[in-house]
Write an enzyme that holds these catalytic residues in place. Sequence first.
Site, PDB file in Angstrom:
ATOM      1  N   TYR A 231       0.865  -1.173   0.000  1.00 43.14           N
ATOM      2  CA  TYR A 231       0.000   0.000   0.000  1.00 43.14           C
ATOM      3  C   TYR A 231       0.912   1.237   0.000  1.00 43.14           C
ATOM      4  CZ  TYR A 231      -4.156   2.676   1.144  1.00 43.14           C
ATOM      5  OH  TYR A 231      -5.179   3.580   1.125  1.00 43.14           O
TER       6      TYR A 231
ATOM      7  N   LYS B  70     -19.975 -20.339 -11.615  1.00 46.23           N
ATOM      8  CA  LYS B  70     -19.163 -20.172 -12.831  1.00 46.23           C
ATOM      9  C   LYS B  70     -17.760 -19.702 -12.435  1.00 46.23           C
ATOM     10  CE  LYS B  70     -22.319 -20.911 -16.118  1.00 46.23           C
ATOM     11  NZ  LYS B  70     -22.268 -21.697 -17.339  1.00 46.23           N
TER      12      LYS B  70
HETATM   13  C1  PYR Z   1     -25.062 -24.062 -18.617  1.00 43.53           C
HETATM   14  C2  PYR Z   1     -25.593 -22.707 -18.672  1.00 43.53           C
HETATM   15  O1  PYR Z   1     -24.857 -21.759 -18.737  1.00 43.53           O
HETATM   16  C3  PYR Z   1     -27.022 -22.509 -18.666  1.00 43.53           C
HETATM   17  O2  PYR Z   1     -27.774 -23.479 -18.647  1.00 43.53           O
HETATM   18  O3  PYR Z   1     -27.442 -21.341 -18.656  1.00 43.53           O
HETATM   19 MG    MG Z   2     -25.827 -19.863 -18.508  1.00 42.48          MG
END
Ligand code: PYR
Ligand code: MG
Length: 760
Positions: free
Chosen positions: A49, A104
């Site tokens: 920092y 994700k």
């Molecule tokens: C797999 C995916 O991204 C969906 O089913 O929206």
């Molecule tokens: Mg999706």
Amino acid sequence: MSDKKPPRQVRPSFTDQEALAFHSQGKPGKLEVNPTKPMATQRDLSLAYSPGVAVPVRAIAENPALAYTYTTKGNMVAVISNGTAILGLGDLGALASKPVMEGKSVLFKRFADVDSIDLEVDTKDADAFINAVRYLGPSFGGINLEDIKAPECFIIEQRLKELMDIPVFHDDQHGTAIIAAAGLFNCLKLTDRSITDTKLVVNGAGAAGIACVELVKAMGFAPDNVLLCDTKGVVYQGRTEGMNQWKSAHAAVTDKRTLADALQGADVFFGLSAKGALTADMVRSMAPNPVIFAMANPDPEITPDEAHAVRDDAIIATGRSDYPNQVNNVLGFPYIFRGALDVHATSINMEMKVAAAQALAELAQEDVPDEVATAYQGARPRFGREYIIPAPFDPRLITRIPVAVAKAAMETGVARKPIADLEAYRAQLSARRDPVAGTLARLFDKVRRSPKRVVFAEGEEEAVIRAAASFVNQGLGTAILVGREDRVEAAAAFAGVELREGMQIQNARISPRTNAYAQYLYDRLQRHGYLMRDCIRLASVDRNHFAACMVAMGDADAMVTGLTRNYSIALEDVRRVINDKPGHCVIGLSIAIARGRTVLVADTAVHDMPTSEQLAAIAIEAASVAKRLGYEPRVAMLAYSTFGHPEGERAERVRDAVRILDKQRVDFEYDGEMGADVALNRDAMALYPFCRLSGPANVLVMPAFHSASISTKMLQELGGATVIGPMLVGLDKPVQIVPLAAKDSDLVNMAVLAAANIGG
Ligand SMILES: CC(=O)C(=O)O
Ligand SMILES: [Mg+2]
Ligand SMILES: NC(=O)C1=CN([C@@H]2O[C@H](COP(=O)(O)OP(=O)(O)OC[C@H]3O[C@@H](n4cnc5c(N)ncnc54)[C@H](OP(=O)(O)O)[C@@H]3O)[C@@H](O)[C@H]2O)C=CC1
């Protein structure tokens, strides 16, 4: 064709309660942020920092490309959604999309070592969304848009691509299209069809559907052979209801009006719509050897069982992992971004998408190496109807897809940092892969293919009952709960678990097998101070002895215990009943996973103060399990000293163990004695250029039980490591003992390790 087969019932592999518990256990959610630099001293702080941070600030202001050198930007992707098309669940809002987006992000990390953060933007207005995202470019190396409904997703993606100088990629469009195209091209090959005459019907004219149509046309499908459908039926020229410019671009000149009309004689069906949209009658009407990709999530347009019931000549894929042929964008986005990030790409263009699709398709056609063979259901997969596309845990994906994507980026001029040596790049990529996650998945698959009878000795415990139910629900086999019926039933009711088919209760007091077990124990123990009546008591009262006898006498395949009794006591109970495997050494091996790195630690359970001979034997057992888990073992024999300094009796024992291994000419890398820093840190190891390990150790043999136990527990508590085990290795029959504080998921993992006989 046949009309005879009744559809099989698909069993969910978990309950709603388990899914909620998974997300709430420990820290809520699935992600956390960790610093990568030390923050311990005043000096660290002043470097990280103010004032030290000013130096990279000035450098980046002068040369923006240096942001990739001095910040997280180059390995950081934002997963951004407004929740308007969450999987196939529809518009449930930005907040509700967060579990998917966190998921994700976790997949980015797990599969391709890409750091990622989820951002949920609470607006359905395309302009507002664009404005919220467009200024975030400096923070990230790429933007993965997710679960944004059509047609706004097209406007949003297009505009952000124009405004931002990093890849903006709507995964539901292009990720899906890439995977589906790869699978489709392999199906054309398998069914001997040509790309120019194959008739494709795509149901769902949203993000995923439109992108699939665009990609397959770009790859050679004749536009006249592609029919797009939505909730209003076929998208035909002249249609006015429910249209938009993206649908219009693919409107066909046809007199077909419904999905059923469109599917008459069609070769291929792509479902990117909703559960149940494809009926058995429609499948019946398709051409011979129809190809059906029912990709709606979480529930497909038709299940493979329903489709096969009417057409056994069909090739079927879904978006799910519990059937063969999973066509899901998880096969794409982690690796596509990996390749794009590594060349500092400005965008992900059509050539990069086509390259990814081709690499994926080719991978499925290759022979599967041993290492991968068990990752699939059934026997070794061979390119064919049940294996048109690699499985998500295929370790080759990380070395193939990013290379293809990076190469295409360089060839099309969107790579700001070209890679000169793609072979060296491929080698670096393989080091990003951690086999443990894949290995566990493979073990689950292995057990699923050959289900086992696992006896859970502590069947009256709630966590055990939940684990047993999960074991059965996941199709891993039969769960035998040792306990009194009324207690097991009461605990199950309290836990909200239904004692379903596949879960059996064995009450040791009244079991018809107890006498045989007592006799078995008496035969073993009569010369060790046990009378027959002692053995009757052990068999009828002690759950560990009863359960171990079940395994010893073939009434169960494997055993799990440990929740209610200390490890060493449970181990003593078990060893009274089950022998060591001849020529083997019984040890405990723990798998510690921290910061994307995995090490195996031994002996974390059995030998208190091992002799040199025992240390050598521990190293041999640990290395052989490491190989079974998919590692090339590099074994460090640890001590407080490194190669002779400082001197001491314990260190001498470790040195002797290394000499014993030398004499035995074992077939794995080992060296020592060395400190844990030298074993794990490349720079520290470099001080000892004669060290025989070719890289940081992945198997650590501790000098004694105390150091093994203390270090793994500290790793867990202070280092945030996930520790699996200790896994019991070297017994003649598969038994696993969980730690006292084990959760139901730990019990299931251990039941699978036992059932797969990984310690045998
Ligand atoms: C797999 C995916 O991204 C969906 O089913 O929206
Ligand atoms: Mg999706
Ligand atoms: N396997 C995978 O990797 C992926 C699967 N998907 C799945 O694809 C589906 C669509 O996702 P996405 O494109 O992002 O969503 P969108 O909201 O962008 O599009 C949905 C489309 O599906 C159409 N639709 C919905 N229900 C039906 C039905 N019963 N019959 C015909 N058409 C229907 C809608 O029609 P209309 O235009 O008339 O409203 C719309 O065109 C979801 O189930 C999702 O899980 C998505 C991405 C990846």
